[in-house]
Design a protein around this motif. Structure first.
Motif, PDB file in Angstrom:
ATOM      1  N   GLU A 234      45.529  35.981  51.755  1.00  0.00           N
ATOM      2  CA  GLU A 234      45.003  36.022  53.120  1.00  0.00           C
ATOM      3  C   GLU A 234      45.814  35.098  54.031  1.00  0.00           C
ATOM      4  O   GLU A 234      46.157  35.457  55.164  1.00  0.00           O
ATOM      5  CB  GLU A 234      43.527  35.590  53.137  1.00  0.00           C
ATOM      6  N   THR A 235      46.116  33.906  53.544  1.00  0.00           N
ATOM      7  CA  THR A 235      46.886  32.946  54.333  1.00  0.00           C
ATOM      8  C   THR A 235      48.270  33.481  54.647  1.00  0.00           C
ATOM      9  O   THR A 235      48.753  33.375  55.789  1.00  0.00           O
ATOM     10  CB  THR A 235      47.006  31.608  53.579  1.00  0.00           C
ATOM     11  N   HIS A 236      48.918  34.052  53.647  1.00  0.00           N
ATOM     12  CA  HIS A 236      50.281  34.539  53.848  1.00  0.00           C
ATOM     13  C   HIS A 236      50.310  35.644  54.900  1.00  0.00           C
ATOM     14  O   HIS A 236      51.205  35.669  55.759  1.00  0.00           O
ATOM     15  CB  HIS A 236      50.869  35.029  52.532  1.00  0.00           C
ATOM     16  N   CYS A 266      41.183  24.117  51.031  1.00  0.00           N
ATOM     17  CA  CYS A 266      41.115  24.166  52.496  1.00  0.00           C
ATOM     18  C   CYS A 266      42.010  23.136  53.179  1.00  0.00           C
ATOM     19  O   CYS A 266      42.671  23.463  54.178  1.00  0.00           O
ATOM     20  CB  CYS A 266      39.665  23.982  52.949  1.00  0.00           C
ATOM     21  N   ILE A 269      45.745  24.294  53.016  1.00  0.00           N
ATOM     22  CA  ILE A 269      45.945  25.480  53.860  1.00  0.00           C
ATOM     23  C   ILE A 269      45.817  25.095  55.329  1.00  0.00           C
ATOM     24  O   ILE A 269      46.594  25.566  56.182  1.00  0.00           O
ATOM     25  CB  ILE A 269      44.941  26.590  53.493  1.00  0.00           C
ATOM     26  N   ILE A 273      48.534  25.732  58.295  1.00  0.00           N
ATOM     27  CA  ILE A 273      48.172  26.511  59.478  1.00  0.00           C
ATOM     28  C   ILE A 273      48.462  25.725  60.752  1.00  0.00           C
ATOM     29  O   ILE A 273      49.032  26.255  61.720  1.00  0.00           O
ATOM     30  CB  ILE A 273      46.695  26.926  59.413  1.00  0.00           C
ATOM     31  N   ALA A 280      42.550  25.415  62.242  1.00  0.00           N
ATOM     32  CA  ALA A 280      41.701  25.530  61.056  1.00  0.00           C
ATOM     33  C   ALA A 280      40.478  24.649  61.231  1.00  0.00           C
ATOM     34  O   ALA A 280      40.609  23.441  61.451  1.00  0.00           O
ATOM     35  CB  ALA A 280      42.476  25.128  59.798  1.00  0.00           C
TER      36      ALA A 280
END
Length: 335
Positions: A234-236, A266, A269, A273, A280
């Motif tokens: 999802e992050t990618h 979290c 990530i 982000i 985030a």
């Protein structure tokens, strides 16, 4: 191919972090080979027990955790905190760094050949193990992930932008392809597990209802919904295409603080982000300002393009009567 340095010569890695980063790269490269072989490498998806937080462990979870812990000895890492361990492990009493890791994110997807990954975070080490990690996320000095997909890629930040590497199968090296990755601001995608709609708080339901209403709704725009159930994947996608990810708190037992862990999921990530010019939060509060209460503490998680995250926050900032009115008029699902 080299066993010592898994990165291309132009990799801008800080000198003091290079031994640990080389160890992470070597293990990531080896895991990519195992994962690519699938069932030929053994029963990687076989259940072998439960981890410290009660989640089912797969054989590959344990393999990855063991490999990272072994490779990081002697690289300057004093404290090692893993999703797969009950407690913090001391690797090197003379080390000055602390590393938190989710060795194998998305392991429920191993059998389905969906992208899975490794998430890691590096901090300064304190005198005690667990307190080294019970600190706000903005104290991280590096964070990143490896995604084992059609290409094996590593995305990492050392606090000055986001670097993007791809594993070159011909040379065995993670080769730099982008030294400053940024999130596109415009996107018509959001990711959330809509099966939990009935359990969400009203601000989340109101936000999603407005997205699903499409061009006829208040957003006057059609959206696509994604859900891979792999945080790394999802992050990618969001780093490459923009958009929004939501894993909110809900009213199911055990989900009052969401499901994702702050220390080794979290926080790293969130650092990536923000370094990619995104945002985030936990829906209202910046993730990197939060202090986890325990090693495996959970938090709601909302991240992606800044305007989209800010809009989610705005829905939570509305007075209850206004959110109720929005929900009453716009709700597409009935519970």
């Amino acid at each position: 191919m080299t066993d010592r340095n898994p990165y291309s010569a132009d990799a801008p890695i800080p000198a003091r972090l290079r031994p640990a980063m080389e160890a992470i790269g070597r293990v990531g490269r080896d895991l990519a080979r195992h994962i690519a072989r699938g069932p030929l490498a053994g029963q990687l998806a076989a259940a072998v027990g439960d981890n410290a937080d009660g989640d089912e462990q797969k054989a590959l979870d344990v393999m990855a955790d063991t490999a990272f812990a072994a490779a990081l000895r002697g690289t300057g890492i004093r404290w090692y905190a893993s999703e797969e361990q009950d407690r913090v492990i001391e690797l090197d009493p003379a080390g000055r760094l602390a590393l938190a890791i989710d060795p194998l994110d998305g392991s429920s997807n191993i059998e389905t050949n969906v992208s899975i990954g490794t998430i890691f975070s590096i901090r300064e080490a304190g005198e005690a193990g667990e307190p080294s990690f019970l600190r706000p996320g903005h104290e991280q000095i590096a964070a990143g992930y490896i995604i084992y997909g059609p290409q094996c890629m590593m995305v990492v930040t050392f606090g000055d932008g986001v670097q993007d590497y791809v594993l070159d199968l011909e040379t065995g090296l993670f080769t730099l392809v982008n030294s400053r990755l940024t999130i596109p601001e415009e996107s018509a995608e959001f990711a959330i597990n809509a099966s939990n709609y009935r359990h969400w708080a009203r601000p989340v339901r109101a936000y999603i209802d407005d997205c699903l209403a499409g061009s006829e709704g208040p957003r006057a725009k059609n959206f696509n919904m994604r859900w891979i159930a792999s945080l790394v994947a999802e992050t990618h996608r969001i780093l490459v295409r923009g958009g929004l990810f939501l894993y909110p708190r809900d009213d199911r037992p055990g989900y009052a603080d969401g499901r994702l862990r702050m220390v080794y999921e979290c926080a790293p990530i969130a650092m990536l982000i923000e370094q990619a010019q995104g945002r985030a939060t936990d829906a209202t509060t910046r993730i990197l300002d939060k202090v986890p209460a325990s090693l495996h503490a959970r938090t709601p998680f909302v991240f992606g393009s800044t305007t989209k995250v800010d809009r989610v926050t705005a829905y939570h900032d509305l007075p209850e009567q206004e959110v109720s009115a929005l929900f009453g008029h716009r709700g597409l699902f009935r519970v």
